[in-house]
Design a protein around this motif. Structure first.
Motif, PDB file in Angstrom:
ATOM      1  N   LEU A 189     -62.950 -46.547  12.560  1.00 49.43           N
ATOM      2  CA  LEU A 189     -63.416 -47.896  12.236  1.00 49.43           C
ATOM      3  C   LEU A 189     -63.015 -48.216  10.799  1.00 49.43           C
ATOM      4  N   ARG A 219     -49.952 -49.534  21.899  1.00 50.75           N
ATOM      5  CA  ARG A 219     -51.381 -49.803  21.835  1.00 50.75           C
ATOM      6  C   ARG A 219     -51.797 -50.671  23.012  1.00 50.75           C
ATOM      7  N   ALA A 238     -55.156 -53.107  23.988  1.00 52.63           N
ATOM      8  CA  ALA A 238     -56.453 -53.705  23.704  1.00 52.63           C
ATOM      9  C   ALA A 238     -57.158 -53.974  25.036  1.00 52.63           C
ATOM     10  N   PRO A 253     -58.297 -57.657  12.560  1.00 53.77           N
ATOM     11  CA  PRO A 253     -59.116 -57.452  13.764  1.00 53.77           C
ATOM     12  C   PRO A 253     -58.269 -57.395  15.035  1.00 53.77           C
ATOM     13  N   GLU A 254     -57.186 -58.143  15.081  1.00 54.59           N
ATOM     14  CA  GLU A 254     -56.332 -58.134  16.272  1.00 54.59           C
ATOM     15  C   GLU A 254     -55.538 -56.839  16.438  1.00 54.59           C
ATOM     16  N   THR A 276     -57.127 -54.098  16.642  1.00 59.31           N
ATOM     17  CA  THR A 276     -58.071 -53.248  17.379  1.00 59.31           C
ATOM     18  C   THR A 276     -57.514 -52.923  18.764  1.00 59.31           C
ATOM     19  N   THR A 297     -56.628 -49.151  21.557  1.00 64.09           N
ATOM     20  CA  THR A 297     -56.379 -47.715  21.686  1.00 64.09           C
ATOM     21  C   THR A 297     -54.890 -47.500  21.450  1.00 64.09           C
ATOM     22  N   GLN A 337     -58.693 -44.357  19.255  1.00 60.69           N
ATOM     23  CA  GLN A 337     -59.231 -45.708  19.114  1.00 60.69           C
ATOM     24  C   GLN A 337     -59.164 -46.168  17.656  1.00 60.69           C
ATOM     25  N   VAL A 338     -58.677 -47.378  17.483  1.00 62.21           N
ATOM     26  CA  VAL A 338     -58.673 -48.026  16.172  1.00 62.21           C
ATOM     27  C   VAL A 338     -59.472 -49.318  16.297  1.00 62.21           C
ATOM     28  N   THR A 339     -60.487 -49.442  15.474  1.00 63.44           N
ATOM     29  CA  THR A 339     -61.321 -50.640  15.480  1.00 63.44           C
ATOM     30  C   THR A 339     -61.318 -51.246  14.088  1.00 63.44           C
ATOM     31  N   SER A 350     -62.983 -54.082  11.983  1.00 63.35           N
ATOM     32  CA  SER A 350     -64.116 -54.990  12.031  1.00 63.35           C
ATOM     33  C   SER A 350     -64.915 -54.893  10.749  1.00 63.35           C
TER      34      SER A 350
END
Length: 114
Positions: free
Chosen positions: A11, A38, A40, A87-88, A90, A92, A109-111, A113
């Motif tokens: 995160l 990736r 989403a 944010p876009e 975000t 896997t 996972q990359v988040t 936020s």
């Protein structure tokens, strides 16, 4: 058989950075290229960055100038340095190795936020 293990996801706040790693193990024979993809939620898997056979790296337009892919041949590892995350971004993130066959990692996972 080839195994790919990704790491480095997490995160992060918008504008932040992350560095993903992908290490290949097993029987690696001949020429192969590696890449990052990736996916989403609710979307198709898309290319992020991929090595080409002429030694260059191709990037998706959405990450050009922000992401950099590199390789450590001695460690059979590729990296994805991600800066100025949005944010876009975000999703896997998956590593792929392409030789005579195609191999995928399990994803990390990359988040992004606040």
């Amino acid at each position: 058989q080839v195994q790919l293990v990704e790491s480095g996801g997490g995160l992060v706040q918008p504008g932040g950075s992350l560095r993903l790693s992908c290490t290949a193990s097993g029987t690696l024979i001949g020429i192969y290229v590696m890449g990052w993809y990736r996916q989403a939620p609710g979307k198709q898997r898309e290319l992020v960055a991929v090595e080409t056979t002429d030694g260059t790296t191709k990037y998706a337009d959405s990450v050009k100038g922000r992401f950099t892919m590199s390789r450590d041949n001695a460690k059979n590892t590729v990296f994805l340095q991600m800066n100025s995350l949005k944010p876009e971004d975000t999703a896997t993130y998956y590593c792929r190795l392409l030789s005579a066959l195609s191999y995928w990692g399990q994803g990390t996972q990359v988040t992004v936020s606040s």
